[in-house]
Design an enzyme around this catalytic site. Sequence first.
Site, PDB file in Angstrom:
ATOM      1  N   CYS A  17      -1.755   7.168 -10.991  1.00 33.53           N
ATOM      2  CA  CYS A  17      -1.255   6.107 -10.124  1.00 33.53           C
ATOM      3  C   CYS A  17       0.235   5.880 -10.302  1.00 33.53           C
ATOM      4  O   CYS A  17       0.965   5.621  -9.336  1.00 33.53           O
ATOM      5  CB  CYS A  17      -2.019   4.815 -10.374  1.00 33.53           C
ATOM      6  N   HIS A 311      -3.039  -0.174 -13.640  1.00 28.10           N
ATOM      7  CA  HIS A 311      -2.848   0.493 -12.352  1.00 28.10           C
ATOM      8  C   HIS A 311      -1.472   0.150 -11.799  1.00 28.10           C
ATOM      9  O   HIS A 311      -1.022  -0.998 -11.877  1.00 28.10           O
ATOM     10  CB  HIS A 311      -3.928   0.057 -11.360  1.00 28.10           C
ATOM     11  N   ASN A 333      -1.517   1.224  -1.779  1.00 28.83           N
ATOM     12  CA  ASN A 333      -2.260   1.798  -2.891  1.00 28.83           C
ATOM     13  C   ASN A 333      -2.271   3.322  -2.778  1.00 28.83           C
ATOM     14  O   ASN A 333      -1.781   3.888  -1.792  1.00 28.83           O
ATOM     15  CB  ASN A 333      -3.688   1.242  -2.920  1.00 28.83           C
TER      16      ASN A 333
END
Length: 391
Positions: A17, A311, A333
């Site tokens: 991520c 994250h 995202n």
Amino acid sequence: MLVKTNNITNQKQSGRCWMFSTLNVLRQRVIAKCDLEDFSFSPTYLAFYDKLEKANLFLENILHFADQDLTDRETYTLLGNPLPDGGQWDMFANIVRKYGVVPKDVYDETYQSSNTRSMNAQLNRALKVAAAGLRRMAADKADADAIQAEKNKTLNAIYGFLCSCYGEPPKAFDFEFVDKDQVYHIEKNLTPLTFAERYVGDLLDQVVSVINAPTADKPYHKTYTIRLLGNVVEGRPVVHLNLTMDELKAAIIAQLKAGKVVWFGSDVGHFGERTLGVWDDRSFDFAALTGLSLAMDKADALDYGLAAMNHAMVLTGVNLDEAGKPTRWKIENSWGDKNGEKGYYVCSDSWFDQYVFQAAVEREYLGSLADLAAQEPIVLEPWDPMGTLAD
């Protein structure tokens, strides 16, 4: 207030991520410079060298602590997960400074890059085998050159294994694209470092990692680094400037107002609804449902291991009320486009207060606070929660 962004990316079954989100920030520069509809960097290229550099750093740290008992906390921590997928903004910058970047179509995803669990298991096993051997050599007072030769043998094998998983990274490539006016362009024989110089520029040197950690051990307006955290032996350390939440939000909002997205780190394990793409602590009342006492402030949540960064994503917009205060935030995202609003998510400002811990903000949007980033950082222990995004 929204910043125009592009197609959603997908890290799939990997812990990359931090790479995807950082590249989602950087790609806006290429899109603007080349007048493109869309563009993507290669996260696979960076992951290859991140793995290789982390392996080298792990083995160097094993040798540094070779005299320690295996149960001592530093060695025990190192052996827990020698080669994680995770990372930090400063770790990303170290890889780019050393190896550059390439477009996605030059070095595309593979099954192993998108599904890292089995690959990581083999790499971690190999590194633990190597660690045991190097510690024995050190205990037997082996020659330093012999120890380094054994370490390099392991690294050479890891390089070969990574090539079998990802393919060998490109040394040079041609950058071809068609702009919005349907005009064809080509730049021939670019190296990854040359490409980074032209299209990333000095952005990585202009960014400050700011955190909000309201714990007693981290006074505001000081900088912090985490001992043993990193990926490149000779790279710059991970450094955070601790700000109040109001200061952190003001810098983020200033950057968004300038039309630039913002990288941030959070804990997405609380109060989330993935299908709808919502994080909102006020949408759930687990205390009423369970009859349990569940409230904990942010400082205690960090100190007692309830919350920590896990994250990284990108802030692309914020809704401000009549007083100019944020009420909710729009998020890009890297989980694909099947959930949320075609891959975009939203969080409430109350969730933001509790579970956002870090942002990467350009200096000009920090105002006078930017000068504080030059302080000598206070060194935190390897297990500090401000380092967990790299796990």
